[in-house]
Design a protein around this motif. Structure first.
Motif, PDB file in Angstrom:
ATOM      1  N   GLY A  94     -13.524  62.102  34.991  1.00 48.40           N
ATOM      2  CA  GLY A  94     -13.075  62.960  33.907  1.00 48.40           C
ATOM      3  C   GLY A  94     -11.591  62.763  33.685  1.00 48.40           C
ATOM      4  N   GLU A 115     -13.601  57.482  33.087  1.00 47.79           N
ATOM      5  CA  GLU A 115     -13.567  58.192  31.814  1.00 47.79           C
ATOM      6  C   GLU A 115     -14.700  57.646  30.941  1.00 47.79           C
ATOM      7  OE1 GLU A 115     -13.431  60.207  28.704  1.00 47.79           O
ATOM      8  OE2 GLU A 115     -11.955  60.790  30.226  1.00 47.79           O
ATOM      9  N   ASP A 143     -19.443  56.076  33.148  1.00 46.17           N
ATOM     10  CA  ASP A 143     -19.929  57.305  33.749  1.00 46.17           C
ATOM     11  C   ASP A 143     -19.978  57.123  35.254  1.00 46.17           C
ATOM     12  OD1 ASP A 143     -21.413  59.486  34.688  1.00 46.17           O
ATOM     13  OD2 ASP A 143     -22.617  59.581  32.867  1.00 46.17           O
ATOM     14  N   THR A 164     -15.783  67.148  35.257  1.00 48.05           N
ATOM     15  CA  THR A 164     -16.851  66.723  34.360  1.00 48.05           C
ATOM     16  C   THR A 164     -17.979  67.747  34.376  1.00 48.05           C
ATOM     17  OG1 THR A 164     -17.985  65.481  36.099  1.00 48.05           O
ATOM     18  CG2 THR A 164     -16.350  64.285  34.794  1.00 48.05           C
TER      19      THR A 164
END
Length: 245
Positions: A94, A115, A143, A164
């Motif tokens: 994140g 990210e 991811d 996240t």
């Protein structure tokens, strides 16, 4: 070349690299290649700017933003409760603007951060260059949950920091991600996510599971007296910490 903060007496601040040009209503300033922190530079109109090293709060103010960055008070809690420091291997997910990753990199940690938005990741890479930590922080577009097989097969991380929505699904694998004694930190903007994270940490066999609401009140000091500021919102979110033992 490292970037510097150029500060005028009227509290205006600009970030520039040696060799750059600064154009403002105060005049044009050519930043020398050999500029050093503490040097006073003048525009062609004679307006002085003092060169300063960029520090953490300056990064928060001057990074290019792709959303709301993590607040300095939250970063302080993450670093304080995990003990993240020089030589640590940190897995972050994140990235966003990248303020937390930059703080960790400047503290001497080796950071791998994920990210999901490729454009945001590219902005974060530029921010890492501005912070001078591009060699310490590896910004990856993707991811983190799709990279868990490779990540858990490695030597382990001292700290895992997550910001996240799917953080609990990563916490489930924390036992394989963390070295013995390592910490996981999860930032949650909504309290509902705290239970999911806590349950995932328990199922992963983590201990010392604690959650804190982050609240900070600024104080206004004036001639009539001192009182909490009525401006701004003191609450930012919830931070959950757990440890691998």
């Amino acid at each position: 070349m490292r970037a510097l903060l150029l500060v005028h007496d009227d509290n205006r601040e600009y970030v520039r690299h040696p060799g750059d040009e600064l154009q403002t209503d105060l005049g044009v300033l050519d930043v020398p290649e050999d500029v050093e922190p503490g040097d006073v530079l003048e525009t062609h109109l004679g307006e002085p700017f003092t060169a300063r090293e960029l520090r953490g709060p300056d990064l928060f103010e001057h990074f290019e933003r792709t959303g709301a960055p993590m607040m300095p008070r939250d970063i302080g809690l993450v670093m304080g409760h995990t003990g993240a420091s020089g030589g640590d291997r940190v897995l972050d997910a994140g990235t966003g603007t990248g303020v937390l990753s930059a703080y960790l990199g400047r503290a001497g940690a080796e950071v791998t951060t994920y990210e999901t938005d490729p454009e945001f990741a590219e902005v974060a890479r530029g921010n890492m260059e501005l912070a001078g930590v591009e060699d310490a922080v590896d910004v990856r577009a993707g991811d983190v949950t799709e990279a868990l097989d490779d990540l858990t097969a490695g030597e382990g991380f001292d700290v895992v920091t997550l910001d996240t929505a799917d953080a609990p699904s990563v916490v489930e694998h924390a036992g394989d991600l963390l070295v013995d004694g390592g910490f996981v930190s999860v930032y949650s903007p909504f309290v509902e996510a705290v239970r999911e994270t806590t349950e995932a940490a328990r199922e992963a066999g983590l201990t010392d599971i604690r959650t804190f609401e982050t609240i900070q009140r600024r104080m206004d000091v004036g001639d009539r007296g001192t009182r909490p500021s009525t401006a701004g919102v003191g609450h930012t979110g919830y931070l959950t910490f757990a440890r691998q033992r």
